[in-house]
Design a protein around this motif. Structure first.
Motif, PDB file in Angstrom:
ATOM      1  N   ASP A  68       0.833  -1.212   0.000  1.00  0.00           N
ATOM      2  CA  ASP A  68       0.000   0.000   0.000  1.00  0.00           C
ATOM      3  C   ASP A  68       0.863   1.256   0.000  1.00  0.00           C
ATOM      4  O   ASP A  68       0.547   2.238  -0.677  1.00  0.00           O
ATOM      5  CB  ASP A  68      -0.943   0.020   1.202  1.00  0.00           C
ATOM      6  N   ARG A  94      -1.921   0.151  -7.825  1.00  0.00           N
ATOM      7  CA  ARG A  94      -3.134   0.209  -6.999  1.00  0.00           C
ATOM      8  C   ARG A  94      -3.961  -1.060  -7.175  1.00  0.00           C
ATOM      9  O   ARG A  94      -4.494  -1.613  -6.216  1.00  0.00           O
ATOM     10  CB  ARG A  94      -3.960   1.440  -7.384  1.00  0.00           C
ATOM     11  N   ALA A  95      -4.063  -1.559  -8.413  1.00  0.00           N
ATOM     12  CA  ALA A  95      -4.790  -2.810  -8.657  1.00  0.00           C
ATOM     13  C   ALA A  95      -4.104  -3.974  -7.944  1.00  0.00           C
ATOM     14  O   ALA A  95      -4.771  -4.825  -7.341  1.00  0.00           O
ATOM     15  CB  ALA A  95      -4.902  -3.078 -10.152  1.00  0.00           C
ATOM     16  N   ALA A 127      -4.925  -3.852  -4.307  1.00  0.00           N
ATOM     17  CA  ALA A 127      -6.322  -4.235  -4.050  1.00  0.00           C
ATOM     18  C   ALA A 127      -6.518  -5.744  -4.167  1.00  0.00           C
ATOM     19  O   ALA A 127      -7.161  -6.360  -3.299  1.00  0.00           O
ATOM     20  CB  ALA A 127      -7.253  -3.494  -5.013  1.00  0.00           C
ATOM     21  N   ALA A 155      -4.894  -7.444  -1.194  1.00  0.00           N
ATOM     22  CA  ALA A 155      -5.661  -7.272   0.046  1.00  0.00           C
ATOM     23  C   ALA A 155      -6.804  -8.283   0.128  1.00  0.00           C
ATOM     24  O   ALA A 155      -7.016  -8.908   1.185  1.00  0.00           O
ATOM     25  CB  ALA A 155      -6.194  -5.844   0.147  1.00  0.00           C
TER      26      ALA A 155
END
Length: 187
Positions: free
Chosen positions: A27, A116-117, A120, A123
């Motif tokens: 992140d 960012r993908a 995500a 996560a």
């Protein structure tokens, strides 16, 4: 190592804590890339990408390979785990594809979007590992999670008892992660 509830709970806590560290680090890289892209700071953007790619190949992908070697086969052998593990392996392949996108992004927007993908997807993947795979193994009376993890420093974030490089745990940390064709990561 004999199966003990205490040892397995401790091992599960270590896995979950290491997952949190990995997610926080990823992140942080994604945020740094986005901020550099928003500021149109190309030198910093590409420095962050270089650091992220180094971390991905040094930490995240070896962790995934270690999971596939140590945890997934045992979880898949359980009736409740086969389909779950197939899904987890598909997510590892998606993570590998996003790592490739990060490595090959030619623009700030493409790089920030891929990072960012990746964060995500990772996560969501960790939620399944922490809340489904790890408990499945801890609850199995014929499985020792602590035994499965013995020496698997890529899963719990600590070097083997000998310190330094991998002490023969079988995780392959001393190998180039891209050379491991048995894995679904990056496939």
């Amino acid at each position: 190592m004999a199966h003990t509830d205490t040892a397995d709970r401790t091992a599960a806590e270590a896995v979950v804590a290491h997952h949190a560290e990995l997610a926080d680090t990823l992140d942080g890289y994604a945020r740094a890339l986005l901020q550099a892209a928003e500021r149109d700071d190309a030198p910093r953007l590409w420095q962050h990408r270089e650091a992220l790619v180094t971390w991905l190949h040094g930490e995240l992908l070896p962790h995934a390979y270690a999971e596939e070697a140590a945890l997934y086969p045992v979880a898949a052998a359980r009736p409740a785990g086969r389909l779950l593990v197939e899904g987890m392996q598909a997510e590892h392949a998606a993570i590998g594809g996003l790592v490739h996108e990060v490595e090959n992004a030619a623009t700030a927007v493409a790089l920030a979007a891929a990072a960012r993908a990746l964060a995500a997807v990772f996560a969501v993947h960790l939620i399944k590992e922490n809340e489904l795979v790890v408990p499945l193994l801890v609850e199995a009376s014929d499985v020792s999670l602590a035994g499965l993890l013995d020496g698997m420093h890529d899963l719990i974030g600590a070097p083997s008892a000998g310190g330094g490089e991998c002490g023969g745990c079988g995780c392959g940390a001393a190998q180039d992660p891209r050379s491991r064709d048995r894995s679904t990561v990056g496939s």
